[in-house]
Structures are given as C-alpha cells and as structure tokens.
Design an enzyme around this catalytic site. Structure first.
Site, PDB file in Angstrom:
ATOM      1  N   GLU A  17      -6.796   4.840   7.480  1.00  0.00           N
ATOM      2  CA  GLU A  17      -6.644   6.364   7.102  1.00  0.00           C
ATOM      3  C   GLU A  17      -8.054   6.939   6.415  1.00  0.00           C
ATOM      4  OE1 GLU A  17      -2.814   5.802   4.972  1.00  0.00           O
ATOM      5  OE2 GLU A  17      -2.007   5.204   7.267  1.00  0.00           O
TER       6      GLU A  17
ATOM      7  N   ASN B 222       1.050  -1.028  -0.061  1.00  0.00           N
ATOM      8  CA  ASN B 222       0.023  -0.110   0.055  1.00  0.00           C
ATOM      9  C   ASN B 222       0.760   1.168   0.266  1.00  0.00           C
ATOM     10  OD1 ASN B 222      -1.787   2.132   0.377  1.00  0.00           O
ATOM     11  ND2 ASN B 222      -2.403   1.468   2.450  1.00  0.00           N
ATOM     12  N   TRP B 223       1.116   1.917  -1.181  1.00  0.00           N
ATOM     13  CA  TRP B 223       2.046   2.880  -1.252  1.00  0.00           C
ATOM     14  C   TRP B 223       1.380   4.281  -0.715  1.00  0.00           C
ATOM     15  CZ3 TRP B 223       4.139   1.409  -6.806  1.00  0.00           C
ATOM     16  CH2 TRP B 223       5.275   0.426  -6.621  1.00  0.00           C
ATOM     17  N   LYS B 224      -0.027   4.325  -0.175  1.00  0.00           N
ATOM     18  CA  LYS B 224      -0.431   5.792   0.095  1.00  0.00           C
ATOM     19  C   LYS B 224      -0.246   6.622  -0.791  1.00  0.00           C
ATOM     20  CE  LYS B 224      -0.114   3.345   4.675  1.00  0.00           C
ATOM     21  NZ  LYS B 224      -0.091   3.510   6.173  1.00  0.00           N
TER      22      LYS B 224
ATOM     23  N   GLU C  23      -5.797  -4.815  10.569  1.00  0.00           N
ATOM     24  CA  GLU C  23      -4.730  -3.774  10.755  1.00  0.00           C
ATOM     25  C   GLU C  23      -5.313  -2.973  11.858  1.00  0.00           C
ATOM     26  OE1 GLU C  23      -2.604  -2.666   6.792  1.00  0.00           O
ATOM     27  OE2 GLU C  23      -4.293  -1.330   6.887  1.00  0.00           O
TER      28      GLU C  23
ATOM     29  N   GLY D 107       1.908   2.504  10.973  1.00  0.00           N
ATOM     30  CA  GLY D 107       2.961   3.586  10.688  1.00  0.00           C
ATOM     31  C   GLY D 107       3.649   3.789  11.861  1.00  0.00           C
TER      32      GLY D 107
ATOM     33  N   GLY E   1       2.553  -1.004   4.318  1.00  0.00           N
ATOM     34  CA  GLY E   1       2.860   0.507   4.203  1.00  0.00           C
ATOM     35  C   GLY E   1       4.327   0.792   3.761  1.00  0.00           C
TER      36      GLY E   1
ATOM     37  N   SER F 176       3.177  -1.930  10.585  1.00  0.00           N
ATOM     38  CA  SER F 176       4.685  -1.874  10.962  1.00  0.00           C
ATOM     39  C   SER F 176       5.301  -3.324  10.433  1.00  0.00           C
ATOM     40  CB  SER F 176       4.965  -1.868  12.226  1.00  0.00           C
ATOM     41  OG  SER F 176       4.402  -0.184  12.403  1.00  0.00           O
TER      42      SER F 176
ATOM     43  N   HIS G 197      -9.490   1.221   4.593  1.00  0.00           N
ATOM     44  CA  HIS G 197      -8.283   1.612   5.347  1.00  0.00           C
ATOM     45  C   HIS G 197      -8.723   2.514   6.376  1.00  0.00           C
ATOM     46  CE1 HIS G 197      -4.261   2.875   6.171  1.00  0.00           C
ATOM     47  NE2 HIS G 197      -3.864   1.667   5.540  1.00  0.00           N
TER      48      HIS G 197
HETATM   49  P1  PGA Z   1       2.485   0.430   7.613  1.00  0.00           P
HETATM   50  O1  PGA Z   1       1.273   0.761   6.686  1.00  0.00           O
HETATM   51  O2  PGA Z   1       3.198  -0.874   7.273  1.00  0.00           O
HETATM   52  O3  PGA Z   1       3.562   1.607   7.410  1.00  0.00           O
HETATM   53  O4  PGA Z   1       2.464   0.438   9.192  1.00  0.00           O
HETATM   54  C1  PGA Z   1      -0.001  -0.553   6.562  1.00  0.00           C
HETATM   55  C2  PGA Z   1      -0.906   0.140   5.994  1.00  0.00           C
HETATM   56  O5  PGA Z   1      -1.303   1.188   6.322  1.00  0.00           O
HETATM   57  O6  PGA Z   1      -1.673  -0.673   5.385  1.00  0.00           O
END
Ligand code: PGA
Length: 256
Positions: free
Chosen positions: A98, A9-11, A168, A174, A234, A213, A96
C-alpha cells in the site's frame, strides 16, 4: 527450531482506546508466549500509549507501519526512527504494497527506510510481492529478485539478523483470495535463494512470513508449508478472537 512470528498490521484502523482494548483482551488469552512471537503494528497515534502499557511485557512486540529516513527536520507529516523508539516501538514495516502503490514508494525509498531503521536499532519487517499483472505475465520471480536485491544492497549479515521478510502478493491483500500453499512455498524458496546468493548461510536462517487474506479458515493449511515461518495479517488481525486463534493454530502446527 524457529519460533513462528504472527504480526498484526492494523493499517488505518483503531483509535488509541480501541488499540488498548485489544491488548487488554489479548493479554487474557492463554497463548503460549514461549512458542510464538506476536507483534502489533499500530497507527502512529497509538504508539505512545501502547508503548507505555506494554513497557514491561516483552511477550508482545510493538511496531510502526512506516518511518522516514531522516533524523529530524522540515518534513511535514513524517516520523523518524528516534521518535518511534521514544514511543517504545521495537519494529517497523517497510515496503508494504500500500505504501508502494498508493504513496509511490520506490525500491530505493524502501531500502533507505530499512537502512535508517536498522542503523538506529529498530528491527524491520520488509514486505515484497508481485501484482496480479506481473504474476499473469510470468514475472513473479523477476519481481521478487529485483525487490530482494535492491533491499539487500548496502545491508550486511548483522543487519539481516534484525530483518523479517514478508511475502505479500498484492493480489492477495485484502481480497479474500490467499495465495495457495504451493505458490507461497515457491516464492518463499526463491526469496531464500536470492538472499543466500548474496549473503552465504542466511537463506535458511531467514524468517519469512506470508501475508495476504490470512484468516482462521486458511491459516492451518498455510502454517503447514515448511517455508512459512509466520504471518503478517491485516483485516483478520483487527478482531482479537480471530487473531488469537491464528496464533494458536500456527503455534500448534509448528510445535509438532
Ligand atoms: P490482509 O492484509 O490480511 O487484510 O489481506 C495483509 C497486509 O496488508 O499486510
């Protein structure tokens, strides 16, 4: 045996050129494509180029990080399922954290997005998980049950064949603080139980990823959890070497 799924997931990272560079480097890695499914969730702005480049390469899946449930219309800034498909996407992420916390998406919004995507032929990664407050109040189970039940309402057995769940926990995303293997096993077990109670025979069949993470240091321990079928990654997915090493590790662990 289920084939592990490793999704990036490159956001809101990477320009179209940077996305294409990543793919060129990933293709040179000697990953065993038969033994792991890799899916890249790229920014909208890179979907068309990536779709054209990956066209004949079925070993790397392509997805978007969001979608809107209407087909077209006056919805400034939104993108439809048909637009994603036309760019070559086969997948979309819904729910997600976010999107839920920063952009106010409700369980109902997530369900509508998933329903539209599945109806139009996209496969879905459905994200869910509790906040730190909810975990500390002992509400993890209640939150998981609520999110899964809401998601399932209106979906049938055939829909679920095109859905991957991603647990998640928000506090692990993150932060550098991943959930422990025991916490992951417990939550994945609960997700399977809730699905099984709603659609008999689907609990065990479900593919459930862990996200939060994940990196090359902790991926072996997490891969060893029987209930984990793969990862949604991520920050560690932005680097092609680290991403490929995680794919290699889970492939090796799950092939044993
Ligand atoms: P992260 O993000 O690996 O940076 O914790 C995971 C995600 O948001 O899917």
């Amino acid at each position: 045996m289920k084939i592990p799924v490793v999704a990036a997931n490159w956001k809101m990272y990477k320009t179209p050129r940077e996305c294409m560079d990543f793919v060129e480097k990933l293709r040179k890695k000697t990953l065993d494509r038969e033994k792991a499914t890799v899916i890249l969730f790229v920014p909208y702005t890179s979907l068309f180029d990536m779709g054209s480049s990956l066209g004949n390469d079925s070993s790397i899946g392509l997805g978007a990080q969001n979608v809107y449930w209407e087909q077209e219309g006056a919805f400034t800034g939104e993108v439809s399922t048909g637009m994603l498909l036309a760019c070559g996407a086969q997948w979309v992420i819904v729910g997600h954290s976010e999107r839920r916390t920063l952009f106010g998406e409700s369980d109902e919004d997530v369900r509508r997005k998933a329903t539209a995507a599945l109806k139009d032929g996209l496969s879905v990664i459905f994200c869910l998980g509790e906040s730190l407050d909810e975990r500390e109040r002992g509400e993890t189970g209640v939150v998981i049950e609520r999110q899964v039940s809401s998601f399932l309402s209106g979906l049938g057995r055939d829909d679920l064949r095109n859905v991957i769940f991603a647990y998640e926990p928000i506090w692990a995303i993150g932060t550098g603080l991943n959930a422990t293997p025991a916490q992951v096993a417990e939550s994945h077990g609960l997700i399977r139980d809730v699905v099984e109670a709603s659609i008999e025979g689907m609990g065990e069949a479900l593919t459930v990823l862990y996200g939060g993470s994940v990196n090359h240091g902790n991926c072996r321990g997490l891969s060893e959890v029987r209930e984990v079928d793969g990862f949604l990654i991520g920050s560690a997915s932005l680097d092609v070497d680290q991403f490929a090493s995680i794919v290699e590790t889970i492939t090796e662990v799950k092939s044993k």
